[in-house]
Design a protein around this motif. Structure first.
Motif, short mmCIF file in Angstrom:
data_model
loop_
_atom_site.label_atom_id
_atom_site.label_comp_id
_atom_site.label_asym_id
_atom_site.label_seq_id
_atom_site.Cartn_x
_atom_site.Cartn_y
_atom_site.Cartn_z
N GLU A 183 0.05 -4.78 -7.60
CA GLU A 183 0.33 -4.01 -8.80
C GLU A 183 1.83 -4.06 -9.13
OE1 GLU A 183 -0.47 0.14 -8.45
OE2 GLU A 183 -0.77 0.41 -10.61
N GLU A 184 2.64 -3.98 -8.09
CA GLU A 184 4.09 -3.98 -8.28
C GLU A 184 4.56 -5.27 -8.94
OE1 GLU A 184 6.28 -3.98 -4.63
OE2 GLU A 184 8.18 -3.43 -5.59
N TYR A 185 4.05 -6.39 -8.46
CA TYR A 185 4.48 -7.68 -8.99
C TYR A 185 4.00 -7.85 -10.43
CZ TYR A 185 5.57 -12.66 -9.17
OH TYR A 185 6.10 -13.87 -9.51
N HIS B 210 14.69 -7.55 -8.84
CA HIS B 210 13.43 -7.05 -8.28
C HIS B 210 12.39 -8.18 -8.19
CE1 HIS B 210 9.94 -3.91 -8.65
NE2 HIS B 210 10.02 -4.44 -7.46
N ILE B 211 12.27 -8.93 -9.28
CA ILE B 211 11.28 -10.02 -9.28
C ILE B 211 11.68 -11.11 -8.29
CG2 ILE B 211 10.33 -11.91 -10.68
CD1 ILE B 211 10.42 -9.99 -13.07
N ILE B 212 12.97 -11.44 -8.27
CA ILE B 212 13.42 -12.50 -7.37
C ILE B 212 13.20 -12.09 -5.91
CG2 ILE B 212 15.51 -13.63 -6.50
CD1 ILE B 212 16.43 -13.66 -9.53
N ARG B 213 13.39 -10.82 -5.63
CA ARG B 213 13.14 -10.38 -4.25
C ARG B 213 11.66 -10.53 -3.88
NH1 ARG B 213 17.04 -8.03 -1.42
NH2 ARG B 213 18.94 -7.37 -2.50
N MET B 214 10.78 -10.35 -4.87
CA MET B 214 9.36 -10.52 -4.58
C MET B 214 8.94 -11.99 -4.59
SD MET B 214 7.45 -7.34 -6.51
CE MET B 214 8.21 -7.53 -8.12
N ASN B 215 9.62 -12.79 -5.40
CA ASN B 215 9.29 -14.21 -5.51
C ASN B 215 10.56 -15.01 -5.86
OD1 ASN B 215 8.31 -16.75 -6.01
ND2 ASN B 215 7.30 -16.21 -7.94
N PRO B 216 11.29 -15.43 -4.83
CA PRO B 216 12.56 -16.13 -5.08
C PRO B 216 12.39 -17.46 -5.82
CG PRO B 216 12.02 -16.15 -2.74
CD PRO B 216 11.04 -15.23 -3.39
N ALA B 217 11.17 -17.94 -5.96
CA ALA B 217 10.97 -19.20 -6.67
C ALA B 217 10.71 -18.98 -8.16
CB ALA B 217 9.79 -19.96 -6.06
N ASP C 222 0.82 -1.21 0.00
CA ASP C 222 0.00 0.00 0.00
C ASP C 222 0.86 1.27 0.00
OD1 ASP C 222 -2.26 -1.63 0.19
OD2 ASP C 222 -1.92 -1.84 2.35
N ASP C 223 2.08 1.07 -0.35
CA ASP C 223 3.01 2.19 -0.30
C ASP C 223 2.98 2.94 -1.63
OD1 ASP C 223 6.45 2.39 0.85
OD2 ASP C 223 5.15 3.88 -0.10
N ASP C 224 2.74 4.24 -1.56
CA ASP C 224 2.65 5.03 -2.80
C ASP C 224 3.99 5.11 -3.52
OD1 ASP C 224 0.03 5.44 -2.33
OD2 ASP C 224 0.32 7.36 -1.31
N SER C 225 5.07 4.82 -2.79
CA SER C 225 6.38 5.00 -3.38
C SER C 225 6.78 3.86 -4.32
CB SER C 225 7.43 5.13 -2.28
OG SER C 225 7.58 3.88 -1.64
N VAL C 226 5.91 2.83 -4.45
CA VAL C 226 6.24 1.72 -5.34
C VAL C 226 6.52 2.25 -6.74
CG1 VAL C 226 5.33 -0.30 -6.50
CG2 VAL C 226 4.93 0.01 -4.06
N LYS C 227 7.67 1.87 -7.25
CA LYS C 227 8.07 2.37 -8.55
C LYS C 227 7.61 1.37 -9.62
CE LYS C 227 12.36 3.41 -10.68
NZ LYS C 227 12.62 2.06 -11.06
N LEU C 228 6.83 1.84 -10.53
CA LEU C 228 6.33 0.94 -11.58
C LEU C 228 7.14 1.16 -12.86
CD1 LEU C 228 2.47 1.34 -11.07
CD2 LEU C 228 3.97 -0.47 -10.19
N TYR C 229 7.43 0.07 -13.52
CA TYR C 229 8.17 0.16 -14.79
C TYR C 229 7.33 0.91 -15.83
CZ TYR C 229 11.32 -3.06 -12.54
OH TYR C 229 12.21 -3.63 -11.66
N SER C 230 6.02 0.73 -15.72
CA SER C 230 5.14 1.37 -16.71
C SER C 230 5.16 2.89 -16.58
CB SER C 230 3.71 0.85 -16.55
OG SER C 230 3.30 0.97 -15.21
N GLU C 231 5.66 3.39 -15.45
CA GLU C 231 5.72 4.84 -15.28
C GLU C 231 7.15 5.37 -15.38
OE1 GLU C 231 3.95 5.25 -11.46
OE2 GLU C 231 1.92 4.85 -12.21
#
Lengths: 578, 356
Positions: free
Chosen positions: B44-46, B72-79, B9-18
């Motif tokens: 949304e970030e994932y 970035h992806i591995i940190r969110m989902n190491p599998a 819920d953090d507004d600071s999430v950086k999106l690649y689309s932006e």
């Protein structure tokens, strides 16, 4: 029958006055587990409906169905992103759980499942963990098994949508000089991947001597001194590659990497069962084999699996009374619901390997049918594990109050595959499959095998009749092999009168075929299609039984009004009916 | 694990689309034209990151920003094995310094200890680095990793692979056996350490100094017996003992004297201390189930041997007696000492009775 109320031996695991971190964790886990026995305290048992009827613990069927429906229709919550690379597993687990619970799905849901699964097939063959992900052996297995449940031949049925040619090439691209397989490009060698490959190749008629060469030796090299199997073995001393060719030194050590482990042991044993036709037909240490077969015949004795050592190890994995008879995955580790299936399910495989029904092929050459160091044993008249205790473990300790089954109460440790560590979902299928296994003893049936072999419709001889090229020895042997792969897998049926379930009919589940973890019906339908065979109806060794306790209406009504789409979704299971 | 989702819920999430730096990449949604069954409701970030990952894979781009994205992806989902795989290929393509990658992996290994990929990625890096120095450093790293999780399967497998692959007697193998002793001092029930000892001493050829196999056999049997004496109901130590006997084809009966110290229901009076046959410790809970099983196996083995040389009536009689004796042990296991395995012990009895 339920053994609750019987005096239990509640001696805890001896510490010998010498506590260590292992024994401390063990003792505290036993303290928690014992509290789930009604005999100790009736207050804290999570699911108590069954007790009221005096029938022992009950499977909370309704609650689990609601849980499954919720996942299926609303999707999984964000924390399941950790399973993003295992999407076919989420689908397979859900579908197979429905199959075991005896619940069929409507056409629309099946179609959505087929489309979702085919979207995960990689353009170069094999299935990935999700659309756009690299192909991998584990999701390939889950996808193909899920398609066995929801697919069918013909247009839109998705079975023709599986690109078998590319799948085979994908398999071969992963093959290593020692007979093992990477699970994906640049990935690891792993016993699970090997099992997944063999199960898929068996279901889809992709088994060839080329694909299988070296696999039995690899598996045999993974049996540890404890009797169970580790994850892989180290190959670089025995197999040396100088770029273009590989030399093999049979005297070099091939040490096991990783200790004996329940998950890998199940995969090794199930693989061994699937390999039996290959072991019988393609190993010939004698010099009598025709020269024309020289390409595929292996001129040394087949490798062996130490079956009695394996059985001893499996038996030692069952926890004692204070562990409620659950199974652990390694020596001196804790009991865990997922091993109930991996280790508990492995008993049936080993009994099948030892028993007479699976020992012989079509020809009565008693030479090396067992491929084991030990002699066979021809009086498999009862299961060798404590089935009631295991069932009680799952029902008393494993049911989550909110639906779903968990590996053990309050605290949990990792499940076999850490990628599947979310407790509810990963615990559910192994636990249901275990209950199903305890319900029904599924084992090789000699009569069924004979029937399947007799009914085999030859493709080779047909070709000859219409004047095609003469049939080679190689072709004949290969067809015999295919036929035996077919019969070897499909002769596993439920023993008559073997059902045994704590808590009465409410706990009744459909039988699971242990080689694939599919129902017998789904295995038959898919294999009949891909082998071009018609399967004669089974003479029911056990008459079909319906799940009277959960008629479809009550199921849908129970599925809460916010899941309106659930209405009409489910009907009585097709299994046993076909 | 939930820590990786703390930014939900953090507004600071950086999106690649932006991010203008990613404007040239065409993101690819996961499902196109498919009404997916049982979908995961991603953050949304994932979803954003994996959309761009699919876009990258499609174009085959291998660049430094791909390393950022995959991390970035591995940190969110190491599998996410595809992200790992693509990251490895990118590292090689860019000729990135692999030592730096290893240091990143040191942090990952602790955070995501239980994923296959984090350990396999290290293995790939070590193969590429081709350095015994690096392998020796890895052994030290593993010691630290095992302090958090002494039985982690991947960690142990990785160590065994390192030893065998680099196979350097002086720099890698030399300290292994002593190290397993250290671990077993800390926890004599750590089965992973026992397995490792077997791997080092018996599974992987002959270590320097271990050329006299008869000495090694004696040493290992002595070691196992001492450990059994400390905690006589420890199946790991018994299994190792059996493993050594089986591997060296030593009859179980050579340990009769030792085993009988553990099958009695109380510890024997310690008048003479026999170094070869250490008695159970004072706190031992006897009889030990493992010892009873072992005793039965001694007699069963002997029965089989004698059966093979049935030359006189005496042997046959003794064989019958032995069989009966063994069955008594199994019955006591089935009905009293190890009731959960009743079915198994009854199977052993049936088996023995059927063999003539």
């Amino acid at each position: 029958m339920a053994s609750s109320g019987v005096t239990r031996n509640l001696r805890s695991t001896p510490v010998d006055g010498y506590p260590t971190p292992t024994s401390a964790l063990q003792s505290s886990t036993e303290t928690i587990l014992v509290k789930h026995l009604p005999i100790v305290t009736s207050a804290d048992v999570p699911v108590g409906e069954g007790e009221a009827s005096g029938q022992g613990p009950a499977l909370n069927r309704q609650l689990h169905l609601q849980y499954l429906l919720r996942n299926l229709l609303q999707g999984f919550p964000a924390r399941y992103a950790s399973q993003d690379a295992s999407q076919p597993w989420l689908i397979f687990w859900t579908l197979q759980a429905f199959s075991i619970l005896g619940v069929g799905l409507d056409d629309r849901t099946k179609q959505r499942a087929r489309e979702s699964l085919l979207a995960m097939q990689h353009p170069n063959g094999g299935f990935g963990g999700g659309p756009g992900q690299a192909p991998h052996l584990l999701p390939t297995y889950a996808s193909v098994c899920a398609l066995a449940i929801v697919g069918h031949p013909g247009k839109g049925g998705a079975w023709e949508g599986i690109d078998r040619k590319k799948l085979y090439d994908f398999f071969m691209s992963l093959k290593q000089p020692d007979g093992s397989f990477l699970v994906a490009q640049y990935a690891e060698v792993d016993m699970r991947g090997l099992y997944c490959l063999l199960a898929v190749a068996t279901l889809l008629n992709l088994m060839t001597p080329e694909l299988l060469s070296g696999i039995p030796e690899f598996i045999a090299s993974c049996q540890t001194f404890e009797g169970g199997f580790g994850n892989a073995s180290f190959s670089e001393w025995a197999f040396q590659s100088d770029g273009s060719s590989v030399s093999y030194d049979p005297s070099a050590p091939r040490p096991v990497i990783g200790e004996a482990h329940g998950g890998y042991t199940f995969c090794a044993a199930a693989s061994w069962v699937l390999l039996r036709p290959y072991l019988r037909l393609y190993y010939d240490p004698s010099s009598h084999a025709p020269k024309s077969l020289s390409a595929s015949i292996i001129r040394r004795p087949p490798p062996t699996m130490k079956l009695l050592a394996l059985l001893r190890w499996l038996s030692n994995m069952q926890g004692i009374e204070t562990e409620l008879g659950g199974f652990k995955g390694r020596t001196n580790k804790l009991v865990d619901g997922c091993y109930s299936w991996w280790v508990g399910g492995c008993f049936g495989l080993v009994e099948g390997l030892m028993g007479p029904a699976s020992a012989a092929g079509t020809e009565s050459e008693g030479k090396h049918e067992l491929h084991a160091d030990e002699d066979g044993w021809d009086d498999v008249d009862d299961a060798l594990l404590n089935r009631e205790a295991l069932q009680e473990y799952i029902l008393y300790a494993g049911q989550h109050p909110a639906g779903g089954l968990r590996d053990k109460p309050p605290k949990y440790v990792m499940c076999f595959d850490s990628r599947h560590r979310i407790p509810d979902m990963s615990g559910l299928l192994p636990s249901l499959a275990t209950l199903s296994m305890v319900d029904h003893r599924v084992s090789p049936d000699e009569m069924r095998r004979d029937n399947l072999l007799r009914a085999w419709k030859s493709t080779v001889t047909e070709g000859e009749a219409i004047g095609a090229a003469p049939i080679s020895e190689e072709q004949i042997r290969f067809e015999t092999f295919q036929k035996e792969v077919f019969a070897n897998a499909l002769c596993w049926l439920e023993d008559e009168g073997s059902d045994k379930y704590v808590g009465g009919n409410v706990n009744r589940l459909n039988a699971t075929q242990p080689l694939f973890n599919l129902t017998v019906t789904h295995s038959e339908q898919m294999m009949a299609h891909f082998y071009g065979q018609t399967i004669s109806p089974r003479t029911a060794r056990n008459p079909p039984k319906c799940n009277k306790s959960s008629p479809p209406d009550s199921l849908v009504a129970g599925a809460k009004s916010n899941i309106t789409a659930a209405r009409g979704l489910c009907c009585q299971s097709p299994d046993f009916i076909s | 694990m939930s820590a990786i989702f703390q930014d939900d819920d953090d507004d600071s999430v950086k999106l690649y689309s932006e991010d203008p730096a990613w404007a040239d990449v065409v993101p690819i949604p996961q499902y196109q034209g498919v009404d997916a069954l049982a979908p995961i409701n991603y953050t949304e970030e994932y979803q954003d990151a994996t959309n761009y990952f699919r876009g990258i894979v499609k174009t085959g781009e291998m660049s430094p920003r791909v390393l950022q994205l995959t991390e970035h992806i591995i940190r969110m989902n190491p599998a996410h094995y595809s992200a790992w795989q693509y990251r490895y290929r990118t590292l090689l393509a860019l000729q990135s310094p692999l030592e730096d990658e290893l240091r990143l992996m040191d942090r990952f290994a602790i955070d995501y200890l239980k994923t296959y990929q984090v350990w396999h990625h290290r293995r790939l890096l070590l193969v590429a680095l081709h350095s015994v120095d690096a392998a020796a450093a890895e052994l030290r790293f593993i010691v630290r990793a095992l302090q958090d999780d002494a039985k982690n399967y991947h960690t142990w497998s990785y160590r065994q692979w390192l030893l065998a692959h680099f196979n350097d007697e002086a720099r890698l193998w030399a300290g292994e056996r002593a190290w397993t002793e250290e671990l077993l001092e800390q926890d004599v029930r750590n089965n992973s350490a026992w397995h490792h000892r077997f791997f080092v001493v018996w599974g992987s050829g002959v270590r320097k100094g271990d050329e006299d196999r008869e000495e090694v056999r004696k040493r290992e049997l002595g070691f196992a017996k001492d450990k059994i004496a400390l905690a006589p109901n420890n199946p790991s130590a018994w299994n190792y003992l059996r493993g050594v006997l089986d591997h060296t084809k030593t009859p179980y009966s050579t340990l009769s004297t030792f085993v009988q110290l553990y099958t009695a229901s109380s510890a024997p009076a310690a008048d003479v201390f026999d170094l070869d046959n250490p008695p159970p410790s004072a706190g031992a809970e006897l009889p030990s189930v493992n010892a009873l099983e072992f005793l039965a196996d001694i007699h069963e083995q002997e029965g089989q041997t004698e059966q093979a040389v049935q030359v006189c009536v005496y042997v046959v009689l003794r064989y019958t007696f032995t069989k009966h004796f063994v069955a008594q042990i199994w019955k006591s296991l089935a009905n009293e000492h190890d009731t959960m395995r009743k079915k198994y012990w009854e199977f052993r009895i049936r088996e023995a009775m059927q063999s003539r």
